[in-house]
Design an enzyme around this catalytic site. Structure first.
Site, PDB file in Angstrom:
ATOM      1  CG  ASP A 109      -1.657  -1.367   1.259  1.00 20.76           C
ATOM      2  OD1 ASP A 109      -2.441  -1.625   0.346  1.00 20.76           O
ATOM      3  OD2 ASP A 109      -1.377  -2.141   2.175  1.00 20.76           O
ATOM      4  CB  THR A 110       3.128   2.654  -1.724  1.00 22.14           C
ATOM      5  OG1 THR A 110       3.673   1.948  -0.620  1.00 22.14           O
ATOM      6  CG2 THR A 110       4.063   3.793  -2.056  1.00 22.14           C
ATOM      7  CB  VAL A 111       0.226   7.004  -3.943  1.00 24.65           C
ATOM      8  CG1 VAL A 111      -1.121   6.455  -3.528  1.00 24.65           C
ATOM      9  CG2 VAL A 111       0.655   8.156  -3.064  1.00 24.65           C
ATOM     10  CB  ILE A 160       7.303   6.878  -3.259  1.00 27.46           C
ATOM     11  CG1 ILE A 160       6.351   5.686  -3.145  1.00 27.46           C
ATOM     12  CG2 ILE A 160       8.450   6.822  -2.263  1.00 27.46           C
ATOM     13  CD1 ILE A 160       6.955   4.385  -3.676  1.00 27.46           C
ATOM     14  CG  MET A 169       2.977   2.799  -6.113  1.00 21.78           C
ATOM     15  SD  MET A 169       1.673   3.451  -7.182  1.00 21.78           S
ATOM     16  CE  MET A 169       0.201   2.903  -6.361  1.00 21.78           C
TER      17      MET A 169
END
Length: 529
Positions: free
Chosen positions: A350-352, A367, A432
């Site tokens: 879970d990341t953008v 990020i 990601m």
């Protein structure tokens, strides 16, 4: 560059002449483009985009999380920004061991480190931005105040991970209206977050790390047994450093230095460079196998060595030296899988990640993450901040470089990258997907510089990832390839969701064109003008 087969579902690579943004959400890309067309530069556009995603992608990111960035001016020195926060001063690893903990519980206040994202945004804006934060944050403030529509992938993830916020009443009230996750096409707002963003727009970092917002975050954590104080928030400050790098097929892959896992991406790239991955000499199974074996070797190094830069004992130069890489590569067999390994870092996805290039050729790769889906699940309702759980990235093993200690940064999975050629930025790149990110960087590098794919086609290629004792394969990998891999000793399984998600922008100076990519595995888009 191979021509796209337009009979096959997929995306065309995006093209632009002036400036471009690539993000995993259409509204974030639009926010960046609006800023770029209003006279902002790449840094302004990136901050606008990530701030919007901190509102509309709360399971993936937020102002309660951390941020890393590489800023690459068209003609100048590339700079790495480490916006990761420290553990609170009062944390006690021995007390946790005495409670019987062998790892940091990821939905506990002990897992919450001080959020570093807002400080990083403010530092980037002060050093390199052209517009004020009031203009840059306006789209995010509007989304939080007026609400935003839920897109399909956001709805899917929100529903899948709703249990991570259901346990904390303030989080449940904000993020599960009507007792459930919002569905595609529904609308949700966060007025408390809008107030905090508006304060940051007016006063800068002090509006987050001091005063009402900091008091609310600290009080929320203490009410759950945490040891965080307002002094911990006020003391936060990010790091500015030189990137670390390694060559690959005539270009240079640049990463942020530890405490992130960019070093692991460089190890994988260096290991793969010793094999001829172009042409038809190797099969698809060969290439998947070699990527898995390089991942095992690199991640073992990662888990043993990477920590807070202030406590890391191994030298990056020594780890990337020819002698060390040659020893690691000698352990890779084309015919046989090495013994399975379980990596130390918790599994999460879970990341953008986003990237922006402006009309002057300046580029930023950025990020931002809250670690697990919805972070710790702990929500400070007055500030409107969902808090990360990056502290779960620490180990409790005594003597380890990454052992939990007061005022310490944990190991981080989130890594932006910039590929350069002859000292100039050539491509911004990020993938990601939690632990996958280092492997994903190497996979993209090989697909582009070995296989000749354009950046969108490279992103579209089937993915695999060795993790948690087995080799995960996307459903687009054939049964014949899977059988070949198992014959070499791999335990394989079909991934339960898409592996990672990529954004990239390539700067083609010869043609005067920007090429953009945004992964089909998310809702996002690459767009320029």
């Amino acid at each position: 560059m191979a021509e796209r087969d337009f009979m096959v579902p997929g995306k065309s690579v995006a093209l632009a002449e002036n400036a471009m943004a690539a993000t995993s959400h259409p509204l974030a890309t639009l926010a960046a483009l609006d800023i770029l067309r209003a006279g902002g530069n790449a840094v302004d556009g990136a901050i606008a985009a990530v701030a919007v995603q901190c509102v509309i992608d709360p399971h993936m990111t937020g102002i309660g999380g951390d941020c890393f960035a590489l800023y690459a001016p068209a003609n100048g020195k590339m700079t790495a920004y480490n916006g990761s926060g420290r553990s609170p001063a009062g944390i006690d690893a021995e007390a946790l061991r005495a409670k019987g903990w062998s790892a940091i519980e990821n939905m506990s206040p002990e897992a919450v480190t001080i959020p570093g994202a807002v400080d990083a945004w403010c530092a980037l804006n002060a050093a390199h931005g052209r517009l004020g934060l009031d203009q840059i944050l306006a789209p995010a403030i509007r989304s939080a105040e007026e609400g935003f529509l839920i897109t399909p992938r956001v709805a899917h993830d929100w529903a899948r991970y709703a249990d991570r916020i259901g346990w904390h009443e303030p989080a449940r009230a904000q993020f599960l209206p009507n007792g459930r996750a919002p569905r595609t096409g529904e609308r949700i707002a966060n007025p408390a977050l809008a107030r905090t963003l508006r304060a940051i727009a007016a006063k800068g970092r002090s509006a987050f790390y001091e005063g009402e917002a900091a008091e609310d975050m600290a009080a929320t954590l203490r009410a759950l047994g945490g040891v965080h104080t307002t002094d911990d928030f006020a003391a936060h400050k990010g790091l500015v450093a030189d990137p670390i790098s390694a060559g690959y097929r005539g270009v240079t892959l640049n990463e942020c230095p530890p405490n992130g896992q960019g070093l692991a991406a460089l190890i994988i790239a260096r290991l793969l460079e010793g094999f001829d991955l172009g042409g038809n000499g190797l099969s698809e199974a060969d290439r998947i196998h070699l990527l898995a074996e390089a991942t095992k070797a690199a991640y073992r190094q990662r888990d043993a060595l990477i920590s807070d830069p202030e406590t890391m004992t191994a030298s990056v130069a020594d780890i990337l030296s020819d002698a060390h890489i040659d020893r690691l590569r000698a352990g890779i067999s084309l015919d046989k899988a090495a013994a399975p390994a379980d990596f130390d870092i918790p599994v999460h996805r879970d990341t953008v990640y986003l990237c922006v290039v402006d009309r002057d050729g300046n580029a930023i790769s950025l990020i931002n993450s809250v670690f697990f889906a919805f972070g710790s699940g702990i929500y400070a309702p007055g500030a409107g901040v969902l808090l990360q759980n990056r502290g779960a990235g620490f180990t409790l093993a005594k003597g380890h470089p990454n052992v939990l200690a007061p005022n310490k940064r944990p190991f981080h999975t989130i890594i932006p990258a910039v590929v350069s050629r002859d000292g100039q930025p050539l491509m911004t790149l990020g993938v990601m997907g939690g632990q996958y990110q280092a492997t994903g960087h190497a996979h993209m590098m090989s697909q582009i510089f070995d296989r000749g794919h354009d950046i969108q086609s490279a992103s579209d290629q089937p993915r695999s990832f060795f993790t948690n004792g087995a080799l995960d394969l996307e459903t687009t990998i054939s049964n014949a390839v899977r059988a070949d891999l198992e014959a070499r000793g791999h335990t394989t399984r079909i991934a339960d969701e898409p592996i990672g998600s990529c954004q990239a922008i390539l700067i083609d100076r010869e043609k005067g064109v920007l090429w953009g990519a945004s992964d089909h595995r998310k809702d996002g888009i690459a767009l320029g003008y």
